[in-house]
Design a protein around this motif. Sequence first.
Motif, PDB file in Angstrom:
ATOM      1  N   ALA A 165      -1.042  -6.048 -22.685  1.00  0.00           N
ATOM      2  CA  ALA A 165      -1.384  -6.769 -24.014  1.00  0.00           C
ATOM      3  C   ALA A 165      -2.457  -6.622 -24.621  1.00  0.00           C
ATOM      4  N   GLY A 166      -3.700  -6.897 -23.812  1.00  0.00           N
ATOM      5  CA  GLY A 166      -4.838  -6.847 -24.255  1.00  0.00           C
ATOM      6  C   GLY A 166      -5.220  -5.621 -24.444  1.00  0.00           C
ATOM      7  N   GLU A 167      -4.982  -4.611 -24.028  1.00  0.00           N
ATOM      8  CA  GLU A 167      -5.138  -3.019 -24.614  1.00  0.00           C
ATOM      9  C   GLU A 167      -4.542  -2.843 -25.880  1.00  0.00           C
ATOM     10  N   LEU A 168      -3.291  -3.284 -25.971  1.00  0.00           N
ATOM     11  CA  LEU A 168      -2.400  -3.034 -27.188  1.00  0.00           C
ATOM     12  C   LEU A 168      -3.236  -3.769 -28.481  1.00  0.00           C
ATOM     13  N   GLU A 169      -3.597  -4.935 -28.078  1.00  0.00           N
ATOM     14  CA  GLU A 169      -4.264  -5.595 -29.455  1.00  0.00           C
ATOM     15  C   GLU A 169      -5.545  -4.874 -29.489  1.00  0.00           C
ATOM     16  N   ALA A 170      -6.173  -4.387 -28.579  1.00  0.00           N
ATOM     17  CA  ALA A 170      -7.505  -3.765 -28.898  1.00  0.00           C
ATOM     18  C   ALA A 170      -7.207  -2.211 -29.520  1.00  0.00           C
ATOM     19  N   VAL A 171      -6.120  -1.707 -29.283  1.00  0.00           N
ATOM     20  CA  VAL A 171      -5.607  -0.530 -30.033  1.00  0.00           C
ATOM     21  C   VAL A 171      -5.208  -0.860 -31.307  1.00  0.00           C
ATOM     22  N   LEU A 172      -4.522  -1.952 -31.650  1.00  0.00           N
ATOM     23  CA  LEU A 172      -4.153  -2.351 -32.895  1.00  0.00           C
ATOM     24  C   LEU A 172      -5.427  -2.745 -33.763  1.00  0.00           C
ATOM     25  N   ARG A 173      -6.422  -3.504 -33.103  1.00  0.00           N
ATOM     26  CA  ARG A 173      -7.439  -3.894 -34.021  1.00  0.00           C
ATOM     27  C   ARG A 173      -8.494  -2.522 -34.340  1.00  0.00           C
TER      28      ARG A 173
ATOM     29  N   VAL B 228     -22.638 -17.544 -18.577  1.00  0.00           N
ATOM     30  CA  VAL B 228     -22.171 -16.120 -19.535  1.00  0.00           C
ATOM     31  C   VAL B 228     -22.270 -17.116 -20.892  1.00  0.00           C
ATOM     32  N   ARG B 229     -22.958 -16.394 -21.861  1.00  0.00           N
ATOM     33  CA  ARG B 229     -23.261 -16.955 -23.200  1.00  0.00           C
ATOM     34  C   ARG B 229     -22.234 -16.373 -24.121  1.00  0.00           C
ATOM     35  N   THR B 230     -22.068 -15.178 -24.026  1.00  0.00           N
ATOM     36  CA  THR B 230     -21.288 -14.262 -24.874  1.00  0.00           C
ATOM     37  C   THR B 230     -20.578 -13.076 -24.130  1.00  0.00           C
ATOM     38  N   VAL B 231     -19.351 -13.067 -24.712  1.00  0.00           N
ATOM     39  CA  VAL B 231     -18.441 -11.878 -24.040  1.00  0.00           C
ATOM     40  C   VAL B 231     -17.720 -11.070 -25.184  1.00  0.00           C
ATOM     41  N   ALA B 232     -17.810  -9.778 -24.992  1.00  0.00           N
ATOM     42  CA  ALA B 232     -17.102  -9.008 -26.219  1.00  0.00           C
ATOM     43  C   ALA B 232     -16.382  -7.671 -25.721  1.00  0.00           C
ATOM     44  N   LEU B 233     -15.661  -7.376 -26.298  1.00  0.00           N
ATOM     45  CA  LEU B 233     -15.107  -5.954 -25.950  1.00  0.00           C
ATOM     46  C   LEU B 233     -15.472  -5.052 -27.052  1.00  0.00           C
ATOM     47  N   ILE B 234     -16.130  -3.867 -26.500  1.00  0.00           N
ATOM     48  CA  ILE B 234     -16.676  -2.745 -27.651  1.00  0.00           C
ATOM     49  C   ILE B 234     -15.861  -1.483 -27.196  1.00  0.00           C
ATOM     50  N   ASP B 235     -15.400  -0.921 -28.613  1.00  0.00           N
ATOM     51  CA  ASP B 235     -14.839   0.313 -28.691  1.00  0.00           C
ATOM     52  C   ASP B 235     -15.869   1.468 -28.353  1.00  0.00           C
TER      53      ASP B 235
ATOM     54  N   GLU C 139     -12.050   6.734 -25.945  1.00  0.00           N
ATOM     55  CA  GLU C 139     -13.147   6.937 -24.776  1.00  0.00           C
ATOM     56  C   GLU C 139     -13.154   5.619 -23.960  1.00  0.00           C
ATOM     57  N   GLY C 140     -12.212   4.817 -24.119  1.00  0.00           N
ATOM     58  CA  GLY C 140     -12.311   3.562 -23.373  1.00  0.00           C
ATOM     59  C   GLY C 140     -12.807   2.460 -24.024  1.00  0.00           C
ATOM     60  N   PHE C 141     -13.339   1.369 -23.353  1.00  0.00           N
ATOM     61  CA  PHE C 141     -13.872   0.170 -23.695  1.00  0.00           C
ATOM     62  C   PHE C 141     -15.043  -0.368 -22.995  1.00  0.00           C
ATOM     63  N   LEU C 142     -15.855  -1.092 -23.555  1.00  0.00           N
ATOM     64  CA  LEU C 142     -16.933  -1.580 -22.737  1.00  0.00           C
ATOM     65  C   LEU C 142     -16.685  -3.100 -22.766  1.00  0.00           C
TER      66      LEU C 142
END
Lengths: 315, 122
Positions: A101-109, B18-25, B91-94
């Motif tokens: 679900a998280g990956e799909l949301e990331a792909v959609l975004r 932890v102050r900030t968490v982010a998902l980066i392409d 290429e995945g995410f960070l």
Amino acid sequence: MSARSWGPADGPLGPLDQALRDCAAARFSGELHVIGAPGGMICLADGAVSAIETPWSPSPEVILLRSGRVTSADWEAAFTAATVARGRLSDELVTRGLVGAGELEAVLRTALADAMFAFAAGFVDTCRAEAGTPDFEMPLTPGAEADGLVAEALRRMEVLADFPGPPLHARARVTAAPRAAARRETTPDDGHDGALALIDGRRTIRDLAFARGRGLYVTTLEVARMRGNGLIAVPAADGQHPGDEDGDPQRKAAAVGPTAAGLPRRHKDRPAQPKRTGDADGRSLPAVLRLLRPRADGGPQAPRTVLTSNELGGM
Amino acid sequence: MGTSLQEALHQVLAAEGVRTVALIDIASGMVVRFVGEPNPGLATAAVSLADEARAARGLLGPRPGGDLEEIAAVTDSGLHLSRVLLDKPGEGFLLFVDVDRARANIALASLRVGQFAPAVLA
């Protein structure tokens, strides 16, 4: 707001920027049609962007399938099940464990951001909003904030603008440079090999994005990097080869030898049709025929029946 | 309404310090989603981290066991951990985590991030 239009405006996104702001302020739900090149349609829910369709940017379906993340068979099974159950395809994909679900949301975004970049990279003439309940297979719920997508699209335009050379257009055809083939044989894969393998002189940047299931921006960025490394050439707008227009002697020197595909290079001064030669390589016909006779020293196998020059003359 | 991605990031945020968490392409350098303290420099940092991850991958090459797992940057006040999430496509995410050094142990924070990471894209 049931229906509204926005006329031409300045800026990379034309009237789209203002249209999105107005829709967000009104918490508009419906379709925002984008007229331009590329055209497209933005699905809005409560003013937020839940889906975008544009022919320049791969959809989430293309990204998941072409990247190999989900197989075609699994996709079709999930699609059929979702259709029968009148459910959402995205829910079905997650339920079946085909994608998280998280990956799909990331792909959609990321797909939404890429589609917005496609609008920024192209030309937006007018926009027209029509209220309703759009039916998308994989909407982002809740939707992404439009101003964030616009800011990301403009950032991407700035990144690409920093690369030297003329701007890259999504419909520009990409050609591999001769050194690309040699490089692929001698250097390890640094991430460009996948793109280089697909570059055949006919595919555009947009085609490469769809073929690999990657975003238009990421593909354009990769093309810009490869162009900077001299691995590819992107013809100028008038169709002239960039290697010819700058007069760079190193580039011209590189245009000697086989092509990137390993084929003999066609030179400009070489006629399209081979010369009609009655005497091949300056040899007379009898001399040529002698070459075809079987050799006594066990050389290459020759045809068993060879007409001599006398026999030919008697015909 | 929260999403599964947002909830997963909040779980990481709940860890001590932890102050900030982010998902980066990684491919585009885009901040896909973030939770925690707003950081005006996050977008710029995301682009740099994505570049760094790509460069490190290129340096490591395709040798066995050479996959990039984590990038750590330590300052006098904080620890920036960027955990690679290898799920395709692209290429995945960070998973970027900004940790307050005064409130957390560096090694423990890295361990906790590593434990939470697989659940982010699940």
